[in-house]
Motif scaffolding. Structure first.
Motif, PDB file in Angstrom:
ATOM      1  N   SER A   1       0.438  -1.193  -0.389  1.00 17.18           N
ATOM      2  CA  SER A   1       0.619  -0.392   0.319  1.00 17.18           C
ATOM      3  C   SER A   1       1.071   1.627   0.081  1.00 17.18           C
ATOM      4  O   SER A   1       2.328   1.711   0.445  1.00 17.18           O
ATOM      5  CB  SER A   1      -0.923   0.129   0.934  1.00 17.18           C
ATOM      6  OG  SER A   1      -1.097  -0.805   0.972  1.00 17.18           O
TER       7      SER A   1
ATOM      8  N   GLU B   1      -8.280   2.098  -1.891  1.00 16.41           N
ATOM      9  CA  GLU B   1      -7.615   0.465  -1.245  1.00 16.41           C
ATOM     10  C   GLU B   1      -6.327   0.409  -1.062  1.00 16.41           C
ATOM     11  O   GLU B   1      -5.881  -0.099  -0.351  1.00 16.41           O
ATOM     12  CB  GLU B   1      -8.816  -0.260  -2.098  1.00 16.41           C
ATOM     13  CG  GLU B   1      -9.919  -0.262  -1.958  1.00 16.41           C
ATOM     14  CD  GLU B   1     -10.840  -0.607  -0.603  1.00 16.41           C
ATOM     15  OE1 GLU B   1     -10.204  -1.438   0.009  1.00 16.41           O
ATOM     16  OE2 GLU B   1     -11.523  -0.856   0.613  1.00 16.41           O
ATOM     17  N   GLN B   2      -5.926   1.357  -1.676  1.00 19.86           N
ATOM     18  CA  GLN B   2      -4.611   0.625  -1.973  1.00 19.86           C
ATOM     19  C   GLN B   2      -3.757   2.210  -1.599  1.00 19.86           C
ATOM     20  O   GLN B   2      -2.264   2.215  -1.412  1.00 19.86           O
ATOM     21  CB  GLN B   2      -3.713   0.465  -3.885  1.00 19.86           C
ATOM     22  CG  GLN B   2      -4.394   0.052  -4.193  1.00 19.86           C
ATOM     23  CD  GLN B   2      -3.857  -0.398  -5.212  1.00 19.86           C
ATOM     24  OE1 GLN B   2      -2.848  -0.562  -5.541  1.00 19.86           O
ATOM     25  NE2 GLN B   2      -5.098   0.055  -6.766  1.00 19.86           N
TER      26      GLN B   2
ATOM     27  N   THR C   1      -9.948   7.095  -7.110  1.00 19.81           N
ATOM     28  CA  THR C   1     -10.870   5.840  -7.628  1.00 19.81           C
ATOM     29  C   THR C   1     -11.044   5.004  -6.277  1.00 19.81           C
ATOM     30  O   THR C   1     -10.056   5.044  -5.492  1.00 19.81           O
ATOM     31  CB  THR C   1     -10.040   5.165  -8.756  1.00 19.81           C
ATOM     32  OG1 THR C   1      -9.428   4.400  -8.036  1.00 19.81           O
ATOM     33  CG2 THR C   1     -10.214   6.096 -10.317  1.00 19.81           C
ATOM     34  N   PRO C   2     -11.888   4.135  -5.790  1.00 17.42           N
ATOM     35  CA  PRO C   2     -12.434   3.147  -5.345  1.00 17.42           C
ATOM     36  C   PRO C   2     -11.351   2.003  -4.879  1.00 17.42           C
ATOM     37  O   PRO C   2     -11.158   2.009  -4.087  1.00 17.42           O
ATOM     38  CB  PRO C   2     -13.569   2.352  -6.079  1.00 17.42           C
ATOM     39  CG  PRO C   2     -14.305   4.002  -6.587  1.00 17.42           C
ATOM     40  CD  PRO C   2     -13.191   4.589  -6.595  1.00 17.42           C
ATOM     41  N   GLU C   3     -10.498   1.838  -6.540  1.00 18.52           N
ATOM     42  CA  GLU C   3      -9.459   0.904  -6.139  1.00 18.52           C
ATOM     43  C   GLU C   3      -8.374   1.724  -5.682  1.00 18.52           C
ATOM     44  O   GLU C   3      -7.960   0.883  -4.884  1.00 18.52           O
ATOM     45  CB  GLU C   3      -9.503   0.709  -7.579  1.00 18.52           C
ATOM     46  CG  GLU C   3     -10.084  -0.326  -8.513  1.00 18.52           C
ATOM     47  CD  GLU C   3     -12.149   0.274  -8.531  1.00 18.52           C
ATOM     48  OE1 GLU C   3     -11.263   1.714  -8.987  1.00 18.52           O
ATOM     49  OE2 GLU C   3     -12.471  -0.108  -9.113  1.00 18.52           O
ATOM     50  N   GLU C   4      -7.869   2.584  -5.808  1.00 17.90           N
ATOM     51  CA  GLU C   4      -7.173   3.694  -5.396  1.00 17.90           C
ATOM     52  C   GLU C   4      -6.652   2.938  -3.417  1.00 17.90           C
ATOM     53  O   GLU C   4      -6.192   3.348  -2.996  1.00 17.90           O
ATOM     54  CB  GLU C   4      -6.222   5.040  -5.895  1.00 17.90           C
ATOM     55  CG  GLU C   4      -6.386   4.558  -7.398  1.00 17.90           C
ATOM     56  CD  GLU C   4      -6.538   6.258  -8.355  1.00 17.90           C
ATOM     57  OE1 GLU C   4      -5.167   6.837  -9.626  1.00 17.90           O
ATOM     58  OE2 GLU C   4      -6.752   6.766  -8.411  1.00 17.90           O
TER      59      GLU C   4
END
Length: 204
Positions: free
Chosen positions: A64, A99-100, A94-97
């Motif tokens: 992360s 999460e990271q 973004t939602p994916e980003e």
């Protein structure tokens, strides 16, 4: 006349160059003017501290991007303002980003910021902010490791007794746990979001 104009242009160019160098210095170092600074590449690394659910290590977040901030819960300006900048930056991802990326808030005031207070503070952020601290000695070691300046300042006649002067910067750690840079508290949400995306983009 031409010689005078040439001299004037040289002086202006020199002034602009010095201004740029000073600005670069301020943005890429991690302590205030007047305090000994260390190059960013000599700072950072893994550490262990006390989280709200027990022992926490930075290495747990490998994979992360990590935004770290050193502050204290009684802080009334720099800390809440900086957290607000991070939250605004996070909304631009973004939602994916999202999460990271992880935000780690490290309290340099363990005497007042008890585990109970840290847990209550952490609960306001729905799991996307990690709050840690440690003993006074370990906090001093950790702040030196990251080039963070802080100093306890007495407040005579105040119920708080003291406040904490401290570096107000975002410490940007890549997905492999390396400290990449430190960004000023004046960083905008757009700038912070852009840097987070850089941390998440694999290098060739």
């Amino acid at each position: 006349m031409k010689d005078r104009n040439y001299t004037k242009y040289v002086l202006v160019a020199f002034f602009l160059l010095m201004t740029g160098l000073i600005s670069l210095f301020a943005l890429t170092t991690t302590t205030p003017i007047g305090v000994t600074v260390e190059p960013i590449y000599e700072l950072g690394g893994d550490f262990t501290a006390v989280g709200t659910d027990g022992e926490f290590s930075l290495s747990e977040l490998h994979g992360s991007a990590v935004v770290m901030y050193f502050g204290f819960l009684s802080c009334t300006e720099a800390c809440p303002d900086s957290i607000a900048v991070y939250q605004a930056a996070r909304k631009k991802l973004t939602p994916e980003e999202r999460e990271q990326v992880k935000f780690v808030f490290i309290s340099v005031d363990p005497e007042r910021d008890t585990p109970e207070k840290l847990k209550q503070f952490e609960s306001f952020f729905n799991g996307h902010l990690i709050v840690v601290t440690d003993t006074v000695d370990n906090i001093e070691t950790l702040t030196k490791q990251y080039g963070v300046y802080f100093d306890l300042v007495d407040l005579e006649g105040s119920a708080l007794q003291y406040t904490v002067d401290h570096s107000s910067r975002f410490y940007m750690v890549d997905t492999e746990g390396n400290l990449v840079t430190a960004m000023s508290h004046s960083t905008t949400p757009n700038e912070l979001a852009a840097k987070i995306r850089q941390l998440l983009t694999p290098t060739e």
